[in-house]
Design a protein around this motif. Structure first.
Motif, PDB file in Angstrom:
ATOM      1  N   VAL A 156       0.862  -1.178   0.000  1.00 28.17           N
ATOM      2  CA  VAL A 156       0.000   0.000   0.000  1.00 28.17           C
ATOM      3  C   VAL A 156       0.900   1.230   0.000  1.00 28.17           C
ATOM      4  CG1 VAL A 156      -1.954   1.156   1.082  1.00 28.17           C
ATOM      5  CG2 VAL A 156      -1.618  -1.297   1.426  1.00 28.17           C
ATOM      6  N   GLY A 157       1.099   1.830  -1.165  1.00 27.79           N
ATOM      7  CA  GLY A 157       2.025   2.953  -1.273  1.00 27.79           C
ATOM      8  C   GLY A 157       3.431   2.503  -0.909  1.00 27.79           C
ATOM      9  N   SER A 158       4.014   3.168   0.069  1.00 25.50           N
ATOM     10  CA  SER A 158       5.375   2.831   0.515  1.00 25.50           C
ATOM     11  C   SER A 158       5.367   1.790   1.630  1.00 25.50           C
ATOM     12  CB  SER A 158       6.087   4.095   0.999  1.00 25.50           C
ATOM     13  OG  SER A 158       5.382   4.682   2.087  1.00 25.50           O
ATOM     14  N   GLU A 159       4.189   1.385   2.081  1.00 21.61           N
ATOM     15  CA  GLU A 159       4.087   0.417   3.175  1.00 21.61           C
ATOM     16  C   GLU A 159       3.819  -0.990   2.643  1.00 21.61           C
ATOM     17  OE1 GLU A 159       1.109   1.680   5.891  1.00 21.61           O
ATOM     18  OE2 GLU A 159       2.243   3.415   6.611  1.00 21.61           O
ATOM     19  N   SER A 160       4.317  -1.962   3.391  1.00 19.79           N
ATOM     20  CA  SER A 160       4.107  -3.364   3.031  1.00 19.79           C
ATOM     21  C   SER A 160       3.587  -4.109   4.263  1.00 19.79           C
ATOM     22  CB  SER A 160       5.414  -3.993   2.542  1.00 19.79           C
ATOM     23  OG  SER A 160       5.238  -5.362   2.257  1.00 19.79           O
ATOM     24  N   HIS A 161       2.522  -4.879   4.059  1.00 23.69           N
ATOM     25  CA  HIS A 161       1.936  -5.640   5.156  1.00 23.69           C
ATOM     26  C   HIS A 161       1.948  -7.124   4.794  1.00 23.69           C
ATOM     27  CE1 HIS A 161       0.321  -1.948   7.022  1.00 23.69           C
ATOM     28  NE2 HIS A 161       0.029  -1.573   5.779  1.00 23.69           N
ATOM     29  N   LEU A 162       2.527  -7.936   5.675  1.00 27.69           N
ATOM     30  CA  LEU A 162       2.499  -9.378   5.493  1.00 27.69           C
ATOM     31  C   LEU A 162       1.201  -9.893   6.103  1.00 27.69           C
ATOM     32  CD1 LEU A 162       4.546 -11.355   4.236  1.00 27.69           C
ATOM     33  CD2 LEU A 162       5.302 -11.886   6.557  1.00 27.69           C
ATOM     34  N   ALA A 163       0.426 -10.672   5.348  1.00 27.38           N
ATOM     35  CA  ALA A 163      -0.896 -11.074   5.835  1.00 27.38           C
ATOM     36  C   ALA A 163      -1.283 -12.447   5.289  1.00 27.38           C
ATOM     37  CB  ALA A 163      -1.950 -10.042   5.430  1.00 27.38           C
ATOM     38  N   ILE A 164      -2.224 -13.085   5.990  1.00 24.38           N
ATOM     39  CA  ILE A 164      -2.821 -14.336   5.521  1.00 24.38           C
ATOM     40  C   ILE A 164      -4.332 -14.148   5.486  1.00 24.38           C
ATOM     41  CG2 ILE A 164      -0.963 -15.824   6.388  1.00 24.38           C
ATOM     42  CD1 ILE A 164      -2.734 -16.490   8.798  1.00 24.38           C
ATOM     43  N   PRO A 165      -5.037 -14.876   4.596  1.00 23.91           N
ATOM     44  CA  PRO A 165      -6.503 -14.743   4.530  1.00 23.91           C
ATOM     45  C   PRO A 165      -7.139 -15.217   5.834  1.00 23.91           C
ATOM     46  CG  PRO A 165      -5.616 -15.912   2.620  1.00 23.91           C
ATOM     47  CD  PRO A 165      -4.513 -15.818   3.613  1.00 23.91           C
ATOM     48  N   LYS A 166      -8.057 -14.426   6.340  1.00 24.45           N
ATOM     49  CA  LYS A 166      -8.804 -14.815   7.547  1.00 24.45           C
ATOM     50  C   LYS A 166     -10.231 -15.181   7.195  1.00 24.45           C
ATOM     51  CE  LYS A 166      -9.016 -15.423  11.979  1.00 24.45           C
ATOM     52  NZ  LYS A 166      -8.242 -16.506  12.630  1.00 24.45           N
ATOM     53  N   GLN A 167     -10.857 -14.381   6.364  1.00 22.25           N
ATOM     54  CA  GLN A 167     -12.218 -14.676   5.913  1.00 22.25           C
ATOM     55  C   GLN A 167     -12.399 -14.106   4.513  1.00 22.25           C
ATOM     56  OE1 GLN A 167     -15.384 -13.149   8.351  1.00 22.25           O
ATOM     57  NE2 GLN A 167     -16.919 -14.476   7.441  1.00 22.25           N
ATOM     58  N   VAL A 168     -12.872 -14.962   3.617  1.00 21.85           N
ATOM     59  CA  VAL A 168     -13.075 -14.550   2.228  1.00 21.85           C
ATOM     60  C   VAL A 168     -14.535 -14.791   1.864  1.00 21.85           C
ATOM     61  CG1 VAL A 168     -12.424 -14.912  -0.183  1.00 21.85           C
ATOM     62  CG2 VAL A 168     -10.692 -15.087   1.626  1.00 21.85           C
ATOM     63  N   GLN A 169     -15.222 -13.741   1.453  1.00 18.56           N
ATOM     64  CA  GLN A 169     -16.627 -13.847   1.053  1.00 18.56           C
ATOM     65  C   GLN A 169     -16.699 -13.937  -0.467  1.00 18.56           C
ATOM     66  OE1 GLN A 169     -18.821 -10.567   2.719  1.00 18.56           O
ATOM     67  NE2 GLN A 169     -17.970 -10.871   4.772  1.00 18.56           N
ATOM     68  N   ARG A 170     -17.404 -14.959  -0.966  1.00 17.78           N
ATOM     69  CA  ARG A 170     -17.545 -15.155  -2.402  1.00 17.78           C
ATOM     70  C   ARG A 170     -19.015 -15.101  -2.803  1.00 17.78           C
ATOM     71  NH1 ARG A 170     -12.827 -17.309  -4.738  1.00 17.78           N
ATOM     72  NH2 ARG A 170     -11.258 -17.983  -3.211  1.00 17.78           N
ATOM     73  N   ASP A 171     -19.259 -14.716  -4.048  1.00 17.22           N
ATOM     74  CA  ASP A 171     -20.614 -14.757  -4.580  1.00 17.22           C
ATOM     75  C   ASP A 171     -21.070 -16.211  -4.634  1.00 17.22           C
ATOM     76  OD1 ASP A 171     -22.406 -15.164  -7.225  1.00 17.22           O
ATOM     77  OD2 ASP A 171     -22.775 -13.168  -6.377  1.00 17.22           O
ATOM     78  N   PRO A 172     -22.237 -16.541  -4.029  1.00 12.74           N
ATOM     79  CA  PRO A 172     -22.647 -17.944  -3.951  1.00 12.74           C
ATOM     80  C   PRO A 172     -22.919 -18.586  -5.302  1.00 12.74           C
ATOM     81  CG  PRO A 172     -24.411 -16.474  -3.242  1.00 12.74           C
ATOM     82  CD  PRO A 172     -23.194 -15.631  -3.389  1.00 12.74           C
ATOM     83  N   LEU A 173     -23.207 -17.796  -6.329  1.00  9.72           N
ATOM     84  CA  LEU A 173     -23.515 -18.350  -7.652  1.00  9.72           C
ATOM     85  C   LEU A 173     -22.323 -18.297  -8.599  1.00  9.72           C
ATOM     86  CD1 LEU A 173     -27.113 -16.903  -8.205  1.00  9.72           C
ATOM     87  CD2 LEU A 173     -26.460 -19.175  -7.407  1.00  9.72           C
ATOM     88  N   LYS A 174     -21.696 -17.139  -8.708  1.00 11.70           N
ATOM     89  CA  LYS A 174     -20.615 -16.973  -9.682  1.00 11.70           C
ATOM     90  C   LYS A 174     -19.234 -17.251  -9.099  1.00 11.70           C
ATOM     91  CE  LYS A 174     -23.261 -13.646 -12.410  1.00 11.70           C
ATOM     92  NZ  LYS A 174     -23.294 -12.279 -13.008  1.00 11.70           N
TER      93      LYS A 174
END
Length: 223
Positions: free
Chosen positions: A64-82
């Motif tokens: 994000v700009g000059s910043e870097s964040h190390l992260a792992i997925p915690k919760q991912v919301q997906r469209d139930p159909l597509k």
């Protein structure tokens, strides 16, 4: 697991309307949080995020700009159909920090003939370093016979990983493969419970005979 770098843009608009505009531009609204810091709201490129999350425990480097964040997925919301990603919650992690994640079980080999291998738990919870999350835990079922079981304590874990579940958790169960008669009996039982009545099979030969008898009777009457 190698880090996957994804460029991000700060998100200043919120609400359903803003989220729809973001998705129409093939972007995904997301939030980064953790370690007592204020949440960081960003938008991520949709295609890049989808590819990165083919592994549910992907290690992401969010730029994000000059910043870097190390992260792992915690919760991912997906469209139930597509199936496209609607929103992502990402947990900020530090190098050397341990996290608890669910890792997929991957079966290797073949059990003995006429057996049925039941994967009772498709994932196992492990405590691992955030920068060393395994993609899967391999379990060999080669040559296993009816009655064999694989418990969590039997798993060969990657170096530095520890179980985060009970050791007697059943992972794999090997049973006798069902016969055609077994399957038919289960189907009949299920139909009976659902109140479904089967039509009795008609005897084609019997129908033909009955028809001929009626015709003969009519002929005798006419004569």
């Amino acid at each position: 697991m190698a880090e996957i770098t994804i460029p991000a843009e700060p998100r200043t608009e919120f609400g359903k309307g803003a989220a729809r505009r973001i998705r129409r531009a093939d972007q995904v609204p997301a939030v980064l949080y953790g370690h007592g810091t204020d949440p960081v709201h960003v938008t991520l490129p949709g295609h890049a995020l989808m590819l990165a999350l083919k592994n549910s425990n992907a290690l992401l480097s969010i730029e994000v700009g000059s910043e870097s964040h190390l992260a792992i997925p915690k919760q991912v919301q997906r469209d139930p159909l597509k199936g496209f990603i609607e929103h992502a919650d990402l947990l900020i992690v530090k190098r050397g920090e341990k996290v608890v994640v669910d890792v997929a079980i991957q079966l290797e080999g073949d059990a003995q003939p006429e057996t049925l291998v039941v994967l009772e738990n498709a994932t196992v919870s492990l405590e691992v370093e955030a920068t060393h999350i395994p993609e899967a835990v391999e379990v060999s079922i080669e040559g296993l016979e009816v009655g064999a079981q694989v418990l969590a304590s039997d798993l060969s874990l990657p170096s530095g990983a520890a179980l985060a579940v009970e050791e007697d958790l059943l992972v794999v169960n090997v049973t006798a493969a069902p016969t055609a008669a077994d399957i038919e009996a289960e189907l009949e039982e299920a139909e009976a419970e659902a109140g479904i009545e089967r039509d009795e099979p008609e005897d084609a030969e019997g129908e033909s005979t009955e028809g001929e008898s009626e015709a003969d009777a009519e002929g005798d009457t006419e004569s």
